[in-house]
Design a protein around this motif. Structure first.
Motif, PDB file in Angstrom:
ATOM      1  N   GLU A  41       0.820  -1.123   0.151  1.00  9.71           N
ATOM      2  CA  GLU A  41       0.092   0.056   0.108  1.00  9.71           C
ATOM      3  C   GLU A  41       0.871   1.254  -0.075  1.00  9.71           C
ATOM      4  OE1 GLU A  41      -0.207  -2.503   2.386  1.00  9.71           O
ATOM      5  OE2 GLU A  41      -1.909  -3.484   1.274  1.00  9.71           O
ATOM      6  N   ALA A  42       2.105   1.366   0.397  1.00 11.38           N
ATOM      7  CA  ALA A  42       2.824   2.311   0.534  1.00 11.38           C
ATOM      8  C   ALA A  42       4.154   1.833   0.091  1.00 11.38           C
ATOM      9  CB  ALA A  42       3.041   2.851   2.110  1.00 11.38           C
ATOM     10  N   PRO A  43       4.597   1.752  -1.294  1.00  8.83           N
ATOM     11  CA  PRO A  43       5.954   1.226  -1.722  1.00  8.83           C
ATOM     12  C   PRO A  43       7.152   2.354  -1.406  1.00  8.83           C
ATOM     13  CG  PRO A  43       4.386   1.847  -3.464  1.00  8.83           C
ATOM     14  CD  PRO A  43       3.685   1.892  -2.196  1.00  8.83           C
ATOM     15  N   VAL A  44       8.267   1.993  -1.771  1.00 11.01           N
ATOM     16  CA  VAL A  44       9.351   3.192  -1.739  1.00 11.01           C
ATOM     17  C   VAL A  44       9.973   2.650  -3.012  1.00 11.01           C
ATOM     18  CG1 VAL A  44      11.382   3.450  -0.953  1.00 11.01           C
ATOM     19  CG2 VAL A  44       9.792   3.038   0.956  1.00 11.01           C
ATOM     20  N   VAL A  45       9.701   3.801  -3.811  1.00  5.45           N
ATOM     21  CA  VAL A  45      10.550   3.412  -5.126  1.00  5.45           C
ATOM     22  C   VAL A  45      11.301   4.620  -5.542  1.00  5.45           C
ATOM     23  CG1 VAL A  45       9.745   3.584  -7.650  1.00  5.45           C
ATOM     24  CG2 VAL A  45       8.090   2.742  -5.840  1.00  5.45           C
ATOM     25  N   TYR A  46      12.387   4.140  -6.207  1.00  4.58           N
ATOM     26  CA  TYR A  46      13.605   4.777  -6.780  1.00  4.58           C
ATOM     27  C   TYR A  46      13.492   4.699  -8.276  1.00  4.58           C
ATOM     28  CZ  TYR A  46      15.950   4.914  -2.099  1.00  4.58           C
ATOM     29  OH  TYR A  46      16.245   5.081  -0.515  1.00  4.58           O
ATOM     30  N   ARG A  47      13.513   5.752  -8.743  1.00  6.77           N
ATOM     31  CA  ARG A  47      13.480   5.784 -10.267  1.00  6.77           C
ATOM     32  C   ARG A  47      14.568   7.217 -10.800  1.00  6.77           C
ATOM     33  NH1 ARG A  47      10.382   9.485 -12.698  1.00  6.77           N
ATOM     34  NH2 ARG A  47       8.437  10.612 -11.468  1.00  6.77           N
ATOM     35  N   ALA A  48      14.845   6.968 -12.194  1.00  6.96           N
ATOM     36  CA  ALA A  48      15.313   8.394 -12.925  1.00  6.96           C
ATOM     37  C   ALA A  48      14.414   9.060 -13.197  1.00  6.96           C
ATOM     38  CB  ALA A  48      16.413   7.654 -14.011  1.00  6.96           C
ATOM     39  N   ALA A  49      14.430  10.266 -13.372  1.00 12.38           N
ATOM     40  CA  ALA A  49      13.732  11.171 -13.856  1.00 12.38           C
ATOM     41  C   ALA A  49      13.327  10.966 -15.294  1.00 12.38           C
ATOM     42  CB  ALA A  49      14.232  12.694 -13.937  1.00 12.38           C
ATOM     43  N   ALA A  50      12.238  11.226 -15.723  1.00 10.85           N
ATOM     44  CA  ALA A  50      11.666  10.949 -17.020  1.00 10.85           C
ATOM     45  C   ALA A  50      12.702  11.433 -17.938  1.00 10.85           C
ATOM     46  CB  ALA A  50      10.221  11.367 -17.339  1.00 10.85           C
ATOM     47  N   GLY A  51      13.017  10.500 -19.174  1.00  9.49           N
ATOM     48  CA  GLY A  51      13.892  10.778 -19.979  1.00  9.49           C
ATOM     49  C   GLY A  51      15.173  11.148 -19.719  1.00  9.49           C
ATOM     50  N   GLU A  52      15.712  11.131 -18.673  1.00  6.66           N
ATOM     51  CA  GLU A  52      17.052  11.308 -18.111  1.00  6.66           C
ATOM     52  C   GLU A  52      17.862  10.003 -17.922  1.00  6.66           C
ATOM     53  OE1 GLU A  52      17.303  14.296 -15.254  1.00  6.66           O
ATOM     54  OE2 GLU A  52      15.704  15.421 -16.074  1.00  6.66           O
ATOM     55  N   THR A  53      19.194  10.025 -18.045  1.00 10.96           N
ATOM     56  CA  THR A  53      19.993   8.846 -17.670  1.00 10.96           C
ATOM     57  C   THR A  53      20.562   9.248 -16.449  1.00 10.96           C
ATOM     58  OG1 THR A  53      20.367   8.437 -20.172  1.00 10.96           O
ATOM     59  CG2 THR A  53      21.900   7.299 -18.478  1.00 10.96           C
ATOM     60  N   VAL A  54      20.525   8.202 -15.472  1.00  8.26           N
ATOM     61  CA  VAL A  54      21.407   8.176 -14.241  1.00  8.26           C
ATOM     62  C   VAL A  54      22.535   7.083 -14.249  1.00  8.26           C
ATOM     63  CG1 VAL A  54      21.509   7.935 -11.898  1.00  8.26           C
ATOM     64  CG2 VAL A  54      19.408   8.968 -12.921  1.00  8.26           C
ATOM     65  N   ARG A  55      23.749   7.337 -14.141  1.00  6.76           N
ATOM     66  CA  ARG A  55      24.752   6.532 -13.813  1.00  6.76           C
ATOM     67  C   ARG A  55      25.311   6.304 -12.433  1.00  6.76           C
ATOM     68  NH1 ARG A  55      29.180   6.967 -16.217  1.00  6.76           N
ATOM     69  NH2 ARG A  55      29.491   4.891 -16.855  1.00  6.76           N
ATOM     70  N   LEU A  56      25.659   5.339 -11.713  1.00  4.98           N
ATOM     71  CA  LEU A  56      26.078   5.074 -10.630  1.00  4.98           C
ATOM     72  C   LEU A  56      27.565   4.289 -10.619  1.00  4.98           C
ATOM     73  CD1 LEU A  56      23.055   3.617  -8.854  1.00  4.98           C
ATOM     74  CD2 LEU A  56      23.753   6.226  -9.003  1.00  4.98           C
ATOM     75  N   PRO A  57      28.532   5.000 -10.981  1.00  5.91           N
ATOM     76  CA  PRO A  57      29.739   4.531 -11.210  1.00  5.91           C
ATOM     77  C   PRO A  57      30.632   4.016  -9.853  1.00  5.91           C
ATOM     78  CG  PRO A  57      30.147   6.739 -11.483  1.00  5.91           C
ATOM     79  CD  PRO A  57      28.584   6.494 -11.482  1.00  5.91           C
ATOM     80  N   GLY A  58      31.184   2.899  -9.781  1.00 10.72           N
ATOM     81  CA  GLY A  58      32.123   2.503  -8.586  1.00 10.72           C
ATOM     82  C   GLY A  58      33.209   2.825  -8.606  1.00 10.72           C
TER      83      GLY A  58
END
Length: 283
Positions: free
Chosen positions: A50-67
């Motif tokens: 009923e109350a999910p926690v969601v992570y998402r990229a902004a619409a139309g944008e690219t997100v990179r998480l380099p290590g």
């Protein structure tokens, strides 16, 4: 403005007020968010149906998480001793960067894997988001064990082998002489079965007899067998083609022959650009 801070804010919300109806959405704007430590999520970060926690990229944008960390300040190799160790074809093509000067001090260690199938390749280098090759020989394919140094009647399913990691290869005396001068030579091989690989450190090399002795603190579980294949790596003397690299862990100097490297001429910039090269820092 980090993912870790957003995660912690959601945790705090759950603890103090509880998740609101409809849950929480974390929207990450486009861009690159380097991670200097693993980003860990646990049950404390979970929502509900009923109350999910969601992570998402902004619409139309690219997100990179380099290590990893981008490497800059590349310079030509001028040290006569290093140039002498490099293959002739690499001189004038290989460039260098000081990792310690750029805040990188943990390079990992080049040590034998603790068990088969658990080999750690160590620090890795990426050029324009493609993983490059730690200098190795042969560049493609494998060398083969020609003979075992210790006959100890070791057998598995009737297949003869040896529990001692000492063996001979044929026809590589001059190459082995160069390997013997390298401080942390490694071998990656399939030592008995074709599915049981292990990276092992070299203990010693006898160029005259063609014998290689492996570090026996963590010997291969199944032993060693004639005809099995391996390649050598972590060798500056084998940095002989574009896309290969080597890190001197004592000095912190990284040596690299970029695939797109064009030798600079007067008034023209080197083809390697800021941000082209990154090394992994998360393990």
């Amino acid at each position: 403005a980090t993912l870790a801070r957003a995660r912690d804010a959601v945790r705090a919300l759950k603890t103090t007020k509880g998740l609101p109806p409809g849950g929480v959405e974390v929207v990450v704007r486009g861009g690159e968010y380097p991670l200097t430590a693993p980003l860990a999520f646990t049950a404390a970060d979970s929502g509900t149906a009923e109350a999910p926690v969601v992570y998402r990229a902004a619409a139309g944008e690219t997100v990179r998480l380099p290590g990893g960390v981008r490497i800059s300040d590349w310079r030509p190799v001028e040290d006569p001793e290093i140039l002498e160790r490099l293959p002739a074809e690499a001189r004038g093509q290989v460039i260098q960067a000081d990792l310690r000067a750029q805040g990188i001090h943990d390079f990992g260690e080049m040590t034998s894997a603790t068990a088969w199938s658990q080999s750690d390749p160590g620090l890795e280098l990426f050029f324009r988001d493609e993983r490059m090759t730690l200098a190795r020989y042969p560049n493609e394919g494998y060398l083969h064990i020609a003979a075992l140094s210790v006959e100890d009647d070791h057998r598995i399913l009737g297949i003869p082998g040896s529990r001692t990691g000492r063996f001979h290869i044929d026809g590589e005396a001059e190459r082995l002489r160069r390997w013997a001068a390298e401080p942390h030579a490694m071998l990656h091989g399939y030592w008995f079965w074709d599915w049981a690989d292990q990276r092992l450190a070299v203990q010693s090399i006898d160029p005259d007899t063609g014998e290689i002795a492996l570090d026996e603190t963590t010997p291969h579980h199944y032993g060693y067998c004639v005809g099995k294949w391996f390649y050598a790596f972590n060798l500056l003397c084998e940095l002989d083609q574009p896309g290969e690299w080597y890190l001197d862990r004592q000095t912190g100097i990284l040596y690299f022959w970029p695939p797109a490297f064009a030798k600079a001429t007067a008034g023209e910039p080197n083809s390697i650009q800021p941000g082209d090269v990154a090394v992994s820092v998360l393990r």
